[in-house]
Structure formats: C-alpha cells, structure tokens
Enzyme design. Structure first.
Site, PDB file in Angstrom:
ATOM      1  N   GLY A  50       0.836  -1.194   0.000  1.00  0.00           N
ATOM      2  CA  GLY A  50       0.000   0.000   0.000  1.00  0.00           C
ATOM      3  C   GLY A  50       0.867   1.238   0.000  1.00  0.00           C
ATOM      4  O   GLY A  50       2.035   1.197   0.407  1.00  0.00           O
ATOM      5  N   CYS A  96       6.426   0.020   7.053  1.00  0.00           N
ATOM      6  CA  CYS A  96       5.942   1.206   6.359  1.00  0.00           C
ATOM      7  C   CYS A  96       7.018   1.682   5.393  1.00  0.00           C
ATOM      8  O   CYS A  96       8.191   1.795   5.774  1.00  0.00           O
ATOM      9  CB  CYS A  96       5.608   2.291   7.383  1.00  0.00           C
ATOM     10  N   GLU A 139      -3.201   2.550   5.701  1.00  0.00           N
ATOM     11  CA  GLU A 139      -3.134   3.668   4.744  1.00  0.00           C
ATOM     12  C   GLU A 139      -4.051   4.817   5.159  1.00  0.00           C
ATOM     13  O   GLU A 139      -3.701   5.988   4.973  1.00  0.00           O
ATOM     14  CB  GLU A 139      -3.452   3.186   3.328  1.00  0.00           C
TER      15      GLU A 139
END
Length: 172
Positions: A50, A96, A139
């Site tokens: 993502g 991340c 997200e």
C-alpha cells in the site's frame, strides 16, 4: 497545482506531510489518474502492499493497495471512509515504506468496511477481514497523519530507536 508526476518519490519520516491530515480530492481527473499510476509504480518497486498520497508528498486523501503483488490486483481508494470495524482485534507485524527498517506489532480490528471513489470517480463499498482490511486501516492512518510509531508499545519504540534516529538524522 501542477504536479510533475515523474518526480514523485516516497518520502521518509520525519517529513512534515506525513503528520498532517490530508484534504479530500475534489475531483477525479486525468491529473489524479496520473498520480495514481505513479503511486502504483512506486508501490510495486519498493515493494509494498500500500502507498498513501502523503507518502509521496501530496496532502490528498488517496491511497493505492495491492494485497497480492499481482499487477491485476491493483486497487485505488480516493476519499476513503472506514466504517463498521469488528470488535475482534488482531495484532500483526507491520512495516511502512516511509519508515524503512522499522517494524511493529499493531493491533487493529480484524474486519472493516470501506467506502471510497475509484479511479473512474465512481463510489464503491467493500468489506474485508484479512490483509486488505489491515492495509486499508494502515493507509487511512497515513491520511490522518498517524504513523505506526504512534501505535507502538514502549518496548517497540526502544527496539526501533536506532532506525528512527537514523531517519531523523538523514533529514536534518
């Protein structure tokens, strides 16, 4: 605002854009679609599952996702809203793209529903209780200026201190 799509790149913590609530995308036009294409390229190249617009320096409520890595499974969520989280929470390790080398166990509702606009500008609703639900929540956190750093336990913060300090030093 003219955006040079070719110059979009993943920004790293502590970039200020990662800490601000993003604004809604007013219209899905060719400029937005070009940004979406570039974000998908960046997500796949990273590789990640993502990528939110703030992670490429844009304060927009938009993210792309792909839970499988197959190009045919690319998904786009513009102005997303999460609703109906399940009571059952689950803790899983997350990383991340804006925080390389940082990992943490993050507890999130196992299932959730999302309402958003697609790349065609049409609204849609989906519900999931697997990896995709986790991606949506991670997200959407980005769209609200929330990072996995904010969801870490004290012990995880200590364990990740060196990586976080390195990111801060690189930005200084």
């Amino acid at each position: 605002m003219a955006i040079d799509v070719a110059k979009l790149a993943i920004v790293h913590y502590p970039a200020a854009v990662l800490r601000k609530r993003a604004a809604e995308v007013p219209a899905v036009d060719d400029g937005v679609r070009a940004v979406v294409q570039r974000m998908l390229e960046l997500m796949h190249a990273a590789p990640g599952v993502g990528l939110a617009a703030p992670q490429v320096g844009l304060p927009w409520r938009l993210f792309v996702a792909n839970p499988t890595g197959d190009a045919g499974d690319d998904r786009v969520y513009i102005n997303p809203e999460l609703t109906e989280p399940t009571r059952e929470a689950e803790s899983q390790e997350e990383g991340c793209l804006s925080l390389p080398d940082v990992r943490a166990q993050v507890a999130r509702p196992r299932g959730i529903t999302i309402r958003a606009l697609g790349v065609d500008g049409e609204p849609f609703t989906e519900t999931d209780d697997g990896l995709l639900a986790r991606i949506w929540q991670h997200e959407t956190d980005h769209l609200d200026g929330v990072l996995i750093l904010d969801r870490m336990t004290r012990i995880e913060k200590i364990a990740n201190r060196r990586a976080v300090k390195a990111l801060e030093a690189a930005r200084a």
